[in-house]
Enzyme design. Structure first.
Site, mmCIF file in Angstrom:
data_model
loop_
_atom_site.group_PDB
_atom_site.id
_atom_site.type_symbol
_atom_site.label_atom_id
_atom_site.label_comp_id
_atom_site.label_asym_id
_atom_site.label_seq_id
_atom_site.Cartn_x
_atom_site.Cartn_y
_atom_site.Cartn_z
ATOM 1 N N SER A 6 3.773 1.431 68.595
ATOM 2 C CA SER A 6 3.204 0.400 67.721
ATOM 3 C C SER A 6 4.095 -0.008 66.558
ATOM 4 O O SER A 6 3.751 -0.935 65.823
ATOM 5 C CB SER A 6 1.846 0.856 67.186
ATOM 6 O OG SER A 6 0.850 0.709 68.174
ATOM 7 N N LYS B 273 4.882 -3.622 66.229
ATOM 8 C CA LYS B 273 4.059 -4.579 65.489
ATOM 9 C C LYS B 273 4.769 -5.096 64.231
ATOM 10 O O LYS B 273 4.422 -6.159 63.713
ATOM 11 C CB LYS B 273 2.715 -3.948 65.130
ATOM 12 C CG LYS B 273 1.811 -3.684 66.331
ATOM 13 C CD LYS B 273 0.466 -3.115 65.896
ATOM 14 C CE LYS B 273 -0.494 -2.926 67.063
ATOM 15 N NZ LYS B 273 -0.162 -1.783 67.919
ATOM 16 N N SER C 63 -3.511 -0.869 63.200
ATOM 17 C CA SER C 63 -2.672 -0.983 64.391
ATOM 18 C C SER C 63 -3.436 -1.615 65.553
ATOM 19 O O SER C 63 -3.532 -1.060 66.643
ATOM 20 C CB SER C 63 -2.125 0.386 64.800
ATOM 21 O OG SER C 63 -0.972 0.241 65.616
#
Length: 493
Positions: free
Chosen positions: A84, A87, A330
């Site tokens: 993640s 991101k 997230s």
């Protein structure tokens, strides 16, 4: 003659200096440096002595936030799975492409004339990507329609999600993740059950029933769009708490099985639905009926025409606010929506293909070497995503120069802060008092992967940019200990 020679020499040096300055860019050096000094010694010792890293790969990159100079790296140019932490790239590109004031729109249109209080035709709910629609928003829309004198829809309620393509899952998502909240289907028309904004999900609440009987199960929001198959059993208070939740592939039948002890606290699970556009339509229909607007026909999908009469529109929160739940919690769905929206706005197509093209192009403009990246989605859920640690720190350095940086920085999780919309995924990490308000970082976790990247203020008051990528771990949760130790080393630097 000597004076003339001196002047020529000075003039030549000035010319050389001008040439150097002309060709110098603001992009930080990407060339790897040899580890040196106490900082390097401490990190090297940790990486070579930590048993958690036996057989694993550790990509580490440290830069100065002031000038972008690479202070330390360990296989920093090797592509690794970011999880993640990807991101960061999606969020930066979206802020740059769409702008921090960007809002998503949802429209209600009529395909038919108004006759008294009746729409003689279909009512369309047309989504344009908003991942933050709540049941309360549908109530507000219904209230506004009622105020226009609408009492009845003679035709169908049509859910229109054609703003994006009809591909619901990124290409590497596994079937095991389909019913999980983090693997929910991506649609231009969807709904969230609460202000975590996990679009395309329902919340399943499970409470123990009487001993020997099934558990008591309820849904948020209340909806008949999903079917609950309750195969649970309430056992003795000392019994095992082992509840399993699955959704059948291709359907909205949610199977809940296992045991729950008498007296146990309520369990809550977010479960992804099948076909979120119809889910949103069903919630909207309920709101219409609750406000005295009868829908005669059924709920179906379709495509609104430009010639239809627009009755009302609803705007989402601006991207600057959406960045908070997106990055702090997230949220995978937000990431994929932003990718598709970039594709729609820049390339004319709301697809992963067009969106990743737009995202890659914008990252290149920001100074990232896009040739070093392998991007398969916007959330990082794919194990096929690959990014070098040095490109992550480069992005975090370059982002500081952008007008949207305060929004970007504010969206990063802050360690040790209990408030989920501040601490986010770092709220239970690095709780030491001496680290308070000195770290802001994005986490990443996949099976066998743990990553962390962000900013840390050192004991001298300077700021360092870091990226830590741990791949091929036997236990990804153990990787967090290594990441936290490295951050503590940097804070002492």
């Amino acid at each position: 003659m000597k004076q003339k020679t001196t002047l020529i020499t000075i003039f030549s040096l000035v010319i050389i200096l001008a040439i150097i300055l002309f060709f110098h860019t603001e992009e930080p050096p990407a060339k790897a440096v040899q580890p040196r000094g106490e900082l390097s010694a401490e990190i090297n010792k940790l990486l070579t002595s930590e048993p958690i890293l036996d057989g694993a790969l550790a990509g580490v990159s440290i830069r100065s936030a002031e000038d972008g100079k690479l202070l330390y790296e360990h296989i920093g140019n090797t592509r690794l799975q970011p999880a993640s932490v990807l991101k960061l790239f999606t969020g930066a590109a979206a802020l740059s492409v769409l702008g921090e004031d960007y809002r998503f729109t949802t429209e209600v249109l009529a395909d038919g004339k108004m006759n008294g209080g009746t729409i003689e035709g279909d009512l369309f709910l047309s989504g344009m990507g908003d991942p933050t629609l709540l049941p309360a928003d549908f109530d507000e829309m219904a209230k506004r329609l009622k105020s226009k004198g609408i009492n009845k829809v003679a035709g169908d309620l049509v859910a229109d999600d054609s703003w994006y393509d009809d591909v619901r899952y990124s290409e590497d998502l596994t079937w095991n993740d389909e019913h999980q909240y983090y693997g929910s289907q991506v649609s231009a028309l969807t709904a969230s059950p609460d202000e975590d904004y996990d679009a395309g999900t329902v919340i399943v609440n499970i409470l123990p029933g009487k001993k020997g009987k099934a558990a008591n199960i309820s849904l948020e929001p209340e909806t008949d769009y999903v079917k609950i198959i309750n195969e649970t059993k309430t056992v003795d208070s000392e019994g095992e708490h082992d509840v399993k939740i699955e959704r059948e592939h291709g359907s909205n039948s949610i199977i809940i099985s296992g045991t729950i002890p008498a007296g146990a606290q309520k369990a809550r699970e977010w479960v992804a639905v099948w076909e979120p556009a119809l889910y949103a339509g069903s919630l909207f229909k309920k709101s219409l009926e609750d406000h005295g607007i009868k829908v005669v026909g059924k709920i179906k999908t379709g495509h609104a025409a430009d010639t239809m009469a627009k009755l009302i529109s609803h705007s989402s929160m601006p991207l600057s606010e959406l960045m908070i739940p997106f990055m702090k919690l997230s949220n995978n769905g937000h990431a994929e929506v932003l990718v598709k929206e970039m594709g729609r706005v820049v390339r004319g197509g709301g697809s992963w293909e067009k969106g990743l093209e737009a995202m890659t192009s914008e990252l290149s403009r920001l100074g990232i070497d896009s040739k070093t990246l392998v991007l398969r989605d916007g959330s990082g859920i794919s194990h096929a995503n690959l990014i070098p640690a040095n490109e992550i720190t480069k992005l975090l350095f370059m982002a500081q120069k952008e007008a949207w940086f305060p929004v970007f920085q504010r969206s990063l999780p802050v360690p040790g802060v209990k408030d989920r919309m501040i601490g986010g995924t770092m709220r239970n990490r690095l709780k030491e008092a001496n680290l308070k308000d000195r770290v802001a970082a994005k986490t990443g976790t996949l099976t066998g992967v743990s990553t962390l990247a962000g900013y840390v203020e050192t004991s001298s008051g300077n700021t360092l940019i870091f990226s830590i990528m741990l791949n091929n771990l036997l236990d990804d949760r153990e990787g967090r200990k290594v990441e936290d130790q490295i951050v503590k080393i940097l804070a002492r630097y």
